[in-house]
Design an enzyme around this catalytic site. Structure first.
Site, PDB file in Angstrom:
ATOM      1  N   GLU B 188       7.851   5.114 -35.296  1.00 18.05           N
ATOM      2  CA  GLU B 188       7.967   4.183 -36.420  1.00 18.05           C
ATOM      3  C   GLU B 188       6.617   3.761 -36.994  1.00 18.05           C
ATOM      4  O   GLU B 188       6.521   3.484 -38.182  1.00 18.05           O
ATOM      5  CB  GLU B 188       8.742   2.928 -35.984  1.00 18.05           C
ATOM      6  CG  GLU B 188      10.230   3.147 -35.747  1.00 18.05           C
ATOM      7  CD  GLU B 188      10.992   3.483 -37.014  1.00 18.05           C
ATOM      8  OE1 GLU B 188      10.496   3.197 -38.125  1.00 18.05           O
ATOM      9  OE2 GLU B 188      12.100   4.056 -36.904  1.00 18.05           O
ATOM     10  N   SER B 466      65.771 -24.826 -12.067  1.00 22.82           N
ATOM     11  CA  SER B 466      65.727 -25.140 -10.636  1.00 22.82           C
ATOM     12  C   SER B 466      64.326 -25.174 -10.051  1.00 22.82           C
ATOM     13  O   SER B 466      64.162 -25.535  -8.885  1.00 22.82           O
ATOM     14  CB  SER B 466      66.559 -24.127  -9.862  1.00 22.82           C
ATOM     15  OG  SER B 466      67.885 -24.153 -10.324  1.00 22.82           O
TER      16      SER B 466
END
Lengths: 191, 771
Positions: B188, B466
Site C-alpha cells: 500500500e 398441574s
C-alpha cells in the site's frame, strides 16, 4: 513559485496556532491483549516445550504473546501454603509426565482453592468469591466449597448471603461431621 | 476586510500599472489569509477528531467456557466440537496456540488463553485422556506434569452493535505480527516511514505504472491518506475533499507519530461486510475470515488480509477465492521484491492453499431466545448506549453443548408428538437451568432452531395446570398436618367462592378414585383429591408457597388456582422447579455471570445466591412423590427411555381442553421445563404426558441427565403403611404394605400404619379380623 511558498506559509501558521494541549496526541484507543496469554509472575521469557509432539512447538509464535503452559496458572503460594504473598520459588524441576508434581494440586478443586487463597491474600474478596463459585460449579455437592464461599461473603460483610450459602453448605455436609460442626458454629457467630 | 488593504485602495489619479499591481497584492493577501484560515481549521479538526478517536465498540457476549479436568463429564466428541467451534485447527503437530490433535481416546491441544473476570487463563499445552464420557486424566509437558484444570476460551455468541454497524477488535501495534505490517507497507505505501503524509514519489510511480498498464494497477495515496479517508468515509468525494484529505494527512503526520498512525490504520480500515455489520481492522478480520486470532495466522494468510483494503468486497476470499489468491500473490511478490521475505518463504506462501471459513461465523442469529433474557438481565445495570458503544465483555451462563443438543432434539421431538401429523402449527418453549446454581443453560423460544420471533419461553404466559400441584402438596407437608400417607378424598365437589360462579372440578377422563393416599394423588395428578387437600391447607398458604418458591407476581385466590389456573411463562415455571431441585434453596435464575471492560478489567459480577425457603425434610417428602411421578405416576411412560438416568423427579401439566402440554422435571444436574401449545390457544390434542413429557425425555436423554441422589435428612424414618388407604382402622389391611418416609412426630395415621403390627401374630389376627 507561489505553489512552493504557500504550503510552507500555511504550515508555519499551523504550527504557530497549535494550541490544543501542546503534548503528543493521545494515541488511538487500543486494546492491550497481551495480557491474555501473559504469565502470572512475569516469566515471559519461558519458552513452551510440550513433550508430546515430535517436534517442539517453539517456532513461529509472536514474541508479544508469551506462552507459558502449566504452572503459571497457579499462584506462587502453591508450594508454600500458609505464607501468603511470598514470591514464587525457583522453577520446579522437570518431572516425567504424567506424574503429579510434589506440592502441586492434584484435582481441579484443590487448584481452585489455592487460587482462592491467593485472591484472599491479595485482598481481592470478589475474585476469591468468583473462584470459589467456579469450584462449586465443578463439585456442586461439596460442603467444604460452599462453606468456603460463605466465609468469603461473611468477610465481605454480606451476612445475609453468607447465611444462605452456609445453610446450603450444611445441607451437603454429612451429619455430625467436622465441617457440619464448623458450619453450625459459623452460623451462630454470623451477625 | 483588512483595513490596511482598504487604505491602499488606489485613488484614480495613480498610474494604471501601479493600480493593477495593488489589486493583485491585495487579492493575493486575501487568498493567503483565507487559505491559512482553512488550513488552521482542517488542522484543528483532524487533531480534535484523531485525539478523541474513540471507536464505538459493540458489547461482546460470551457463552460459558468449557472446563476440562479429570473426572469431568466431557466426551471426546464434545471437546473436539467445542474446539472446532472456537476455530481450533486440527494439526498433526502442535506448533501454535489454537491447534489440536485427536486420536482415539486422547486429545492434545494448545489453548489460547483468555482474560476472564477472575483472572487470566494462560495459554497451555495439555493432553487429555478420555474414558467413556468422562476425562480420565490430563497432563502437560515435562515442566507442568499433571494439569488439574483447564478453562477454554469462551465462544462468542452475540454482539450488541453500535448504531453505525461497525465492528472491530482493537489491537495495539506490538500485538500485530510484523509480517502483516510489512505486507501492508509493501503493497500500500512502501515509503510510509519516510514520507510526510503524502508521497509525491509514490504518486509519480503509480502514475507511470498505471500509464504503462493502461489501467489503474497502483494507487498513490499513502496509509495516512487512506486513514483520513476511512475516518471521514461518509463524506462525498469532491476535489475539495481530496485536497482537504491531503492537508489532513499532512497535519496528522505533523502531530502524531508513524506508529500512532499505523495503529489507527490497522484498526480503522474496512475489511469486510456481513449483513449490516461492517468488519473493521485486521484483528477482527482474522477472526471473521479464519476464525483464528491474528498471531495464529501464517504468512500467506496475513498477505491475504493485507490485500483486502484495496477492495474488501471485490477480493472477498469467501466469495471470490481466485481473485483473493491472485491479490495475495501480488502482495507476496511485493514483499519479495522489497526484501521483506526470502525466496523460499515466498514460494511456500505462494503455493499455500486458501483456507478461509466457508461462510462468516453467524452473529446474533444463534441464540435469540437466550439473548432476550440476557438483555433483560443487563438492562437492570446498563443502559442501551453503554452496551452498544463501550465494548463491554459479557460473560453469560449459556452452555452451548446443552443449547445445541436441546435445539437439535427439539424440532424432531415436537414433530414426533404433533397431531395431526406435522402440521407445523404446534409451538414449543424450553428452559434448561443448572439444578444447583440457577444458571440458565439453554432457552428455546419456539420449536424451530435459532427461532428469533415471539419468544414463548419468556412471553407465552399460560395457565400451568398441574405443574402447580407440588406447591399445594409442599404447603400441606410443611404444615405438619399431613403426611405422604394422609388419606384424601377424590370425589366430585362443588365450591362456591365470593364473586365467582360455582366451580365443579373433575379429573382427567372424569374418573373418581375415592379415598387416596396423598403421595398417590400427586403422583397420578388427581384433581379432586388436590382440591380436597388445597382447601384444607388454605388458598393463602398455597399462594404464599408459590411466592417462596420464586413466583413474583400476585396469585389469584380462587379454588381453581389449586389446579393451575395461574398463568406463568416457562421461565417462571423454571424458577419454581429450580427451588424444588435445590431441595428448598431458592437461587434466582441468572443469565449473566460477569461484565468486564474490553481489556478484561472487572466491572460487575453476579454471584451465586441461595436462600433456604423450605425445610429439607418437607422437601424430601415432596420429592419422594415427585420421583414417584416417574416411578408409578403420570410420567411412567418415560421410564424405559430414561432408564440409565433414574431416579428423576418431575410433574406433568395439562390445561383445559388440552390447550397446553407441560412437563417440568429435574435430575441432579439439570432442571428442564417444556411447554407445547398453539399460538391461537386451540386444542393441541396432547396431555402433559403425551406431549411435553416426550419432548422433555428426548432432550434430557441426549443431555445424559444425571439421576437424583438426594440424601435423606437425618430425621427421616421409613414406616410401612397399608397398601389400601382407609379412614377407619378397623378396615386396615396390612397384608400388603408400602414403605414411605416420615418425620418423627408426623408419623402415619394409625388407621393405615402397619409399622406397629410388627409380629406375625398381630398380622395373623389382623387378617383374621378382616374376614
Amino acid at each position: 513559485m507561489l505553489t512552493r511558498v504557500l504550503p510552507i506559509l500555511c504550515f508555519s501558521l499551523l504550527s504557530a496556532c497549535a494550541g490544543m494541549d501542546g503534548g503528543r496526541g493521545i494515541p488511538a484507543p487500543v486494546e492491550d491483549r497481551s495480557g491474555a496469554g501473559a504469565p502470572v509472575q512475569g516469566q515471559s521469557t519461558t519458552t513452551p516445550v510440550p513433550a508430546q509432539p515430535a517436534t517442539p512447538p517453539a517456532a513461529r509464535t509472536n514474541p508479544a504473546r508469551s506462552v507459558v503452559p502449566g504452572i503459571d496458572d497457579l499462584p506462587p503460594r502453591t508450594v508454600t501454603p500458609g505464607l501468603p504473598g511470598q514470591p514464587a520459588p525457583a522453577p520446579l524441576e522437570p518431572a516425567p509426565a504424567p506424574m503429579p508434581m510434589p506440592g502441586m494440586p492434584a484435582t481441579a478443586e484443590e487448584a481452585l482453592l489455592l487460587e482462592v487463597d491467593a485472591a484472599l491474600a491479595a485482598g481481592d474478596m470478589e475474585r476469591a468469591a468468583a473462584v470459589a463459585e467456579r469450584a462449586v460449579r465443578i463439585a456442586p455437592r461439596d460442603a467444604n466449597l460452599w462453606f468456603r464461599l460463605a466465609s468469603i461473603r461473611a468477610r465481605q460483610g454480606r451476612s445475609d448471603e453468607a447465611a444462605g450459602i452456609a445453610r446450603r453448605a450444611q445441607s451437603f455436609a454429612a451429619p455430625e461431621s467436622p465441617v457440619a460442626r464448623q458450619i453450625d458454629e459459623f452460623l451462630r457467630t454470623l451477625p | 476586510m483588512n483595513p490596511s488593504t482598504r487604505r491602499a485602495q488606489p485613488p484614480s489619479s495613480l498610474p494604471r500599472a501601479s493600480q493593477g499591481f495593488a489589486w493583485f497584492w491585495s487579492l493575493l493577501g486575501l487568498a493567503v489569509l483565507a487559505f491559512a484560515a482553512w488550513c488552521v481549521k482542517i488542522d484543528y479538526e483532524i487533531r480534535r477528531d484523531f485525539e478523541a478517536l474513540q471507536w464505538e465498540l459493540p458489547a461482546r457476549i460470551y457463552a460459558r467456557p468449557l472446563e476440562i479436568y479429570a473426572g469431568a463429564h466431557v466426551s471426546t466428541a464434545r471437546l473436539t466440537d467445542q474446539l472446532r467451534r472456537l476455530g481450533y485447527r486440527e494439526s498433526s503437530e502442535l506448533r501454535n496456540p489454537g491447534e489440536f490433535q485427536a486420536s482415539g481416546n486422547r486429545v492434545s491441544l494448545w489453548t489460547r488463553g483468555f482474560e476472564f473476570w477472575d483472572g487470566a487463563e494462560p495459554s497451555l499445552y495439555v493432553n487429555v485422556e478420555f474414558e467413556g464420557n468422562r476425562i480420565r486424566e490430563m497432563w502437560g509437558d515435562q515442566r507442568t506434569g499433571m494439569v488439574p484444570l483447564v478453562r477454554l476460551e469462551p465462544a462468542e455468541i452475540a454482539l450488541i452493535n453500535p448504531g453505525n454497524g461497525e465492528d472491530r477488535v482493537p489491537i495495539s501495534l506490538e500485538d500485530v505480527p510484523p509480517d502483516l505490517v510489512e505486507a501492508i507497507i509493501a503493497v500500500e505505501d512502501q515509503r510510509f516511514y519516510s514520507h510526510f503524509g503524502v508521497d509525491p514519489i509514490g504518486i509519480l510511480r503509480a502514475l507511470v505504472a498505471n500509464l504503462r498498464a493502461g489501467e489503474i494497477v497502483q494507487g498513490g495515496s499513502t496509509l495516512t491518506q487512506q486513514l483520513v479517508k476511512n475516518l471521514y468515509l461518509n463524506r462525498e468525494q469532491t476535489l475539495r475533499r481530496k485536497a482537504e484529505e491531503a492537508l489532513m494527512a499532512l497535519a496528522l503526520e505533523l502531530h502524531f507519530s508513524k506508529d500512532e498512525i499505523l495503529t489507527a490504520y490497522l484498526n480503522e480500515v474496512f475489511l469486510g461486510q456481513q449483513g449490516n455489520r461492517a468488519i473493521h481492522g485486521f484483528a477482527l478480520a482474522a477472526e471473521f475470515y479464519f476464525s483464528r486470532s491474528l498471531d495464529e495466522l501464517s504468512l500467506d494468510e496475513l498477505a491475504l488480509l493485507a490485500g483486502l483494503p484495496r477492495g474488501a468486497s471485490y477480493y472477498n476470499p469467501m466469495r471470490f477465492p481466485e481473485r483473493a489468491v491472485e491479490r495475495r500473490n501480488v502482495v507476496l511478490a511485493r514483499m519479495l521484491s522489497q526484501g521483506y521475505i526470502s525466496a523460499p518463504d515466498h514460494e511456500d506462501a505462494r503455493n499455500a492453499t486458501l483456507r478461509v471459513n466457508a461462510r462468516a461465523p453467524r452473529q446474533n442469529a444463534g441464540y435469540p431466545a437466550f439473548m432476550e433474557l440476557v438483555r433483560q438481565d443487563l438492562a437492570r445495570d446498563y443502559d442501551a448506549e453503554a452496551l452498544r458503544t463501550e465494548g463491554l465483555r459479557i460473560f453469560t451462563t449459556v452452555d452451548l453443548h446443552v443449547q445445541s443438543t436441546m435445539e437439535a432434539t427439539l424440532e424432531e421431538a415436537v414433530k414426533a408428538v404433533e397431531r395431526p401429523v406435522s402440521e407445523g402449527k404446534l409451538e414449543a418453549a424450553v428452559v434448561i437451568t443448572d439444578a444447583v446454581t440457577g444458571e440458565v443453560r439453554a432457552v428455546a423460544g419456539g420449536r424451530q432452531r435459532g427461532y428469533a420471533g415471539f419468544n414463548r419461553a419468556l412471553n407465552a404466559v399460560r395457565p400451568i395446570g398441574s405443574l402447580v400441584k407440588p406447591a399445594v402438596y409442599l404447603a400441606a407437608l410443611e404444615s405438619g398436618r399431613f403426611t405422604l400417607a394422609s388419606v384424601l378424598s377424590d370425589r366430585p365437589v362443588t365450591l362456591q367462592s365470593r364473586g365467582s360462579p360455582a366451580w365443579s372440578p373433575s379429573n382427567y377422563d372424569d374418573k373418581i378414585f375415592g379415598d387416596v393416599y396423598l403421595h398417590d394423588a400427586l403422583e397420578r395428578s388427581m384433581n379432586l383429591a388436590t382440591v380436597d387437600l388445597g382447601m384444607q391447607v388454605g388458598l393463602d398458604k398455597v399462594g404464599e408457597m408459590l411466592g417462596r418458591l420464586g413466583f413474583e407476581r400476585e396469585v389469584p385466590q380462587f379454588p381453581s388456582m389449586l389446579l393451575g389456573s395461574v398463568d406463568m411463562a416457562p421461565v417462571e415455571v423454571a424458577q419454581l422447579y429450580q427451588t424444588l431441585a435445590g431441595n428448598g434453596f431458592r437461587s434466582p435464575l441468572r443469565t449473566v455471570e460477569a461484565v468486564t471492560t474490553p481489556t478484561g478489567e472487572p466491572l460487575e459480577r453476579y454471584g451465586i445466591e441461595t436462600e433456604q425457603v423450605v425445610d429439607a425434610a418437607s422437601m424430601y417428602l415432596l420429592e419422594y412423590a415427585l420421583q414417584g411421578v416417574f416411578e408409578r405416576g403420570t410420567a411412567q411412560t418415560a421410564r424405559n427411555r430414561l432408564d440409565a438416568s433414574l431416579p428423576l423427579a418431575g410433574k406433568t401439566g395439562t390445561t383445559n381442553d388440552l390447550r397446553d402440554s407441560w412437563f417440568a422435571g429435574y435430575g441432579d444436574d439439570l432442571v428442564g421445563v417444556v411447554w407445547l401449545g398453539n399460538d391461537d390457544n386451540s386444542d393441541t390434542g396432547l396431555t402433559g404426558a403425551t406431549g411435553a413429557l416426550r419432548v422433555w425425555t428426548d432432550i434430557m436423554r441426549d443431555l445424559d441427565i444425571q439421576p437424583r441422589l438426594t440424601i435423606p435428612p437425618a430425621n427421616v424414618v421409613w414406616q410401612r403403611v397399608a397398601l389400601g388407604p382407609v379412614r377407619d382402622g378397623a378396615q386396615r389391611d396390612c397384608r400388603l404394605t408400602n414403605s414411605l418416609p416420615f418425620l418423627p412426630g408426623r408419623l402415619p395415621d394409625p388407621a393405615v400404619n402397619c409399622e406397629d403390627e410388627g409380629s406375625l401374630m398381630d398380622r395373623f389376627f389382623n387378617r383374621f379380623g378382616d374376614l
